[in-house]
Enzyme design. Structure first.
Site, PDB file in Angstrom:
ATOM      1  N   GLY A  25       0.815  -1.193   0.000  1.00 53.50           N
ATOM      2  CA  GLY A  25       0.000   0.000   0.000  1.00 53.50           C
ATOM      3  C   GLY A  25       0.858   1.255   0.000  1.00 53.50           C
ATOM      4  N   CYS A  26       0.237   2.372  -0.359  1.00 54.78           N
ATOM      5  CA  CYS A  26       0.977   3.630  -0.459  1.00 54.78           C
ATOM      6  C   CYS A  26       1.438   4.118   0.910  1.00 54.78           C
ATOM      7  CB  CYS A  26       0.129   4.676  -1.156  1.00 54.78           C
ATOM      8  SG  CYS A  26      -1.525   4.868  -0.447  1.00 54.78           S
ATOM      9  N   TYR A  27       0.502   4.244   1.871  1.00 54.38           N
ATOM     10  CA  TYR A  27       0.888   4.639   3.216  1.00 54.38           C
ATOM     11  C   TYR A  27       1.912   3.652   3.779  1.00 54.38           C
ATOM     12  CZ  TYR A  27      -2.871   8.119   4.023  1.00 54.38           C
ATOM     13  OH  TYR A  27      -3.693   9.225   4.003  1.00 54.38           O
ATOM     14  N   ALA A  28       1.677   2.358   3.506  1.00 52.92           N
ATOM     15  CA  ALA A  28       2.538   1.321   4.081  1.00 52.92           C
ATOM     16  C   ALA A  28       3.951   1.402   3.536  1.00 52.92           C
ATOM     17  CB  ALA A  28       1.948  -0.063   3.810  1.00 52.92           C
ATOM     18  N   GLY A  44       5.610   4.157   2.354  1.00 49.22           N
ATOM     19  CA  GLY A  44       6.296   5.288   2.958  1.00 49.22           C
ATOM     20  C   GLY A  44       6.609   5.070   4.426  1.00 49.22           C
TER      21      GLY A  44
END
Length: 842
Positions: free
Chosen positions: A660-663, A665
């Site tokens: 995932g994107c948040y994950a 970063g």
């Protein structure tokens, strides 16, 4: 029909052993389509179409170079000298179909193994059923007349079973139950009807092979006056090999090789001349193991040095025979290894020179070789070689931090008979660290990749190293190397591609890394691949299409979207492609036809499973990258975050879950400090509204977002679970949506076990991400407006609390690119063998 039925049986067996992930129906289709289309005669189909297709299938277990060189090697001798294969009776009972398929596979490429089988378990079963307890002396079965009648019956039954199984595979086979072995009594009073072979007549074997049939032998022998005697099958196989002198003697067993008595691991190679004495002194080498090794040594002493013994399982027969790595235990005589550090220590300097001239650098010039060898008179070096110089390594021990492997050359036989591996093992055990350079187009580049901890590529040259832990030392090596390989007119990189890419060896930091570290993976495939996108209407799908359009080797062949079906795919200029409304049945059909090399699932969470199952059930060659969260917690899928996971594992995967994107970063921002973390990191994340997708909601409604910040999923967000699982430590995560379109900012508070200065923390991050082009470390606080449209992650800030051991780190990432599409392309590149950053313009 006979051939088609045979191919079906062959395909069923080969589905798991030759083409992992390929179903029997797929392999059957591959085996017979060519013959059906050509309309040629059955025999011609089997010899030509099937042979070429089987060779193609063999390429799935090894490189084309490996398969072709071993086929040339095995067909360089008379047909009967390819291999003697000894089959235990238990294998005929338990794995008959697999055995027949493996033997049929060899026959389809024109090879004629001589098969000799035992029948011990079947004999014991009959005797015990009749109330007779089998008797042994020194491991030899006492064979009275009643036992002999059972022995003979069992041999005939098992022989016919195997012959029949081969015939059903479309392979001609001939039962040979007598006339090969002449024997005398081993000790009539002690063992009764047990024989000692005195003569081997290979006439029946030659006749069988000349007739195009595999010879299937029993180990029954006869005295000159016609009395049948029982002979141990292992012994008979050895006696047969002494006469035939095959390239390979293969013993099939259930364990798949010899097992080390202390480590419990399978032994890959035993070089008897070098290892026999020390091996026989090992405390775990006793009883049957000691006897087997001694008998194999005695056998090999009577055979050419090119012969070897392989102890393997039935399912690994092709891998053992046709790949450099093999599968079971290979035992050979080999040669004693020698080391020299002065020229006057060589028994023959000319032999040393003759070995070195094989190095492409010298281009066959004896003058250059003589000059090089003369230079060693004044140099500090160490040479490693086997006695006949089939493989030679020269290490330059000049005053550097890391010794330099100056030359590593091997003859064709040296590579083929694993002498190169033997010399490398001696070199590796002697040198704790090493660096060397290989041309990028070398056919042995992959061999060196397997033996290196890291690599760096520039202008057609690859710098390799192992055993180097210091980032400073690696940096210095690379700088020195870069000075020696300036850009040339002959470089095969176009100016727009003339960038550096590397694999940096680093010490493991954190619990999420495996022992190989997060090394950058390099490969150089140039074959184009076909990509299908399922659910490409959203922002991520649009960015993927744009990246594929810029990729030198990827092409879009199908794009599925219910809402846009029939419309042109905008932003893709390589060819005319329209959106389609692909159903599960359509996906299964395309996979079965082999029309797609890479499937990308760009669907919402919980939607893609039917499509994934359809692809998996067909069992074709298509690989999958899933952008949803559906498989991020599935251990059968590989998690695709290249900077933190083993790239070689991703490269070998068929199914990859895109993080995932948040994950992404968050993990990159926390990972370097894992050894120092004392509590639960807290992540405050804000994403642009493109992260909420295209389906209308308050989180992507510009009017609602105007002058606003929307918190959501205050607890138990799926990315919180994802980050916690992958880092191996719990985190707290609170996501928000901001009023900008794309880009994420993450502010992360990390409690530490001890106080670290801001510079200390920054140094930790810089060392961790040295050589990672998509991760930038900065002292400044990164701004989300600067990351929009960029491919990487920026990490900075590094604010340390004045009174408590706590640091605040800020990371920014484009949720549509490195948070989704860019990372997907990274994974696709790794899985398909391209440079990891192909199509990603920095």
């Amino acid at each position: 029909m006979i051939l088609r039925r045979a191919g079906l049986r062959l395909a069923r067996s080969l589905g798991s052993t030759i083409c992992p992930g390929a179903s029997s129906s797929y392999i059957q289709h591959q085996l017979f389509t060519a013959g059906r289309l050509n309309g040629v005669a059955r025999a011609s189909i089997r010899y030509n179409s099937t042979r070429s297709t089987v060779i193609q299938l063999l390429n799935n277990i090894g490189s084309k170079r490996e398969v072709e060189q071993y086929l040339r090697y095995f067909t360089s001798v008379d047909s009967q000298q390819f291999a003697v294969i000894k089959v235990g009776g238990a294998i005929i009972t338990q794995n008959l179909n697999e055995l027949a398929s493996s033997l049929a596979f060899l026959n389809h490429v024109g090879l004629f193994p001589i098969v000799l089988h035992g029948t011990g378990p079947q004999i014991n079963e009959i005797l015990e059923a009749e109330g007779i307890v089998p008797e042994y002396i020194d491991g030899i079965r006492i064979t009275d007349s009643k036992t002999m009648s059972v022995v003979r019956r069992c041999f005939l039954e098992q022989n016919l079973k195997l012959v029949d199984a081969l015939e059903k595979q479309g392979v001609r086979a001939r039962p040979i139950t007598g006339g090969v072995f002449t024997a005398e009594y081993l000790d009539k009073d002690k063992y009764q009807l047990v024989g000692k072979i005195t003569k081997v007549d290979n006439t029946p074997i030659e006749a069988s092979i000349q007739a195009g049939a595999l010879p299937i032998l029993t180990s029954l022998a006869e005295t000159p006056d016609g009395q049948i005697l029982n002979v141990n099958a292992d012994v008979a196989a050895g006696e047969l090999a002494r006469v035939i002198q095959p390239l390979k003697i293969v013993y099939l067993n259930e364990k798949g090789g010899l097992i080390h008595g202390e480590s419990g691991e399978k032994i890959s190679v035993i070089n008897l001349d070098e290892e026999y004495d020390s091996l026989m002194k090992q405390p775990w080498v006793k009883y049957g193991t000691k006897l087997k090794i001694r008998e194999i040594r005695d056998l090999l002493m009577h055979l050419p040095r090119s012969s070897s013994v392989a102890i393997i399982s039935t399912g690994d027969l092709q891998k053992e025979l046709f790949t450099d790595s093999g599968a079971g235990t290979m035992i050979r005589r080999g040669y004693k290894l020698l080391t020299r550090d002065r020229l006057d220590q060589f028994e023959s300097v000319d032999a040393f020179k003759n070995a070195l001239i094989q190095d492409p650098f010298f281009n066959g010039s004896t003058e250059l070789v003589n000059s090089y060898v003369d230079s060693l008179n004044d140099a500090k070096f160490k040479a490693y070689a086997d006695e006949p110089f089939e493989a030679v390594a020269v290490v330059n021990e000049i005053d550097r931090d890391i010794p330099v492997l100056d030359k590593f050359v091997a003859s064709k036989d040296g590579w083929q008979n694993n002498v190169a591996d033997n010399v490398w093992s001696a070199l590796r055990s002697d040198k704790s660290s090493l660096q060397w350079v290989v041309p990028e187009d070398s056919e042995r580049a992959s061999w060196f990749f397997d033996r290196a901890d890291g690599s760096f590529v520039k202008n057609g040259k690859i710098l390799f190293w192992y055993g180097v832990e210091s980032a400073d030392t690696i940096t210095k090596m690379i700088k020195d190397f870069s000075k020696t390989v300036p850009q040339t007119a002959g470089s095969r990189l176009r100016p727009s591609q003339a960038r550096l890419y590397s694999t940096f060896a680093r010490p493991c930091i954190g619990r999420f890394l495996n022992k190989s570290g997060a090394n950058r993976y390099y490969s150089s495939s140039t074959k184009n691949a076909r990509v299908a996108l399922i659910g490409a209407r959203g922002y991520t799908g649009q960015n993927l299409i744009r990246l594929i359009n810029e990729h030198p080797h990827l092409e879009v062949v199908h794009v599925s979207s219910r809402e846009l079906a029939g419309k042109d795919v905008e932003g893709y200029t390589k060819s005319a492609v329209k959106y389609e409304k692909l159903q599960v049945e359509d996906v299964a059909r395309l996979e079965k036809e082999g029309s797609v090399d890479m499937w990308v699932m760009a669907l919402p969470n919980g939607v893609c499973k039917p499509f994934v199952n359809a692809i998996a059930n067909v069992g074709g060659n298509g690989a999958i990258v899933d952008l949803s969260a559906d498989y991020r917690f599935d251990d059968t899928w590989i998690y695709g975050l290249p900077e933190l996971n083993d790239r070689t594992v991703i490269a070998k995967a068929k199914s990859v879950a895109n993080p995932g994107c948040y994950a992404t970063g968050s993990q990159l921002a926390i990972a370097p400090l894992l050894p120092y973390v004392s509590g639960q990191p807290t992540i405050f994340g804000v994403s642009g509204y493109s992260g909420a997708g295209t389906k209308p909601s308050p989180k992507n409604d510009i009017k609602v977002l105007s002058d606003n910040l929307i918190p959501y999923a205050l607890t138990d967000h799926i990315h919180e679970r994802e980050v916690s699982t992958r880092l191996g430590t719990n985190v707290s995560f609170v996501p928000h949506v901001g009023q900008w379109f794309q880009g994420i900012t993450l502010t992360i508070s990390i409690p530490l076990e001890k106080h670290l200065s801001s510079n200390d923390v920054r140094s930790i991050y810089e060392e961790k991400y040295t050589g990672e082009p998509l991760v930038k470390v900065t002292q400044d606080i990164p701004l989300v407006k600067d990351i929009a449209g960029k491919h990487g992650v920026v990490i900075g800030g590094f604010g340390v609390h004045s009174s408590q051991p706590r640091v605040v780190v800020v990371a920014t990432i484009d949720n549509l690119l490195k948070g989704a599409a860019t990372q997907c392309v990274q994974n696709i590149n790794l899985m398909l063998g391209y440079d990891e950053l192909a199509g990603i313009t920095l």
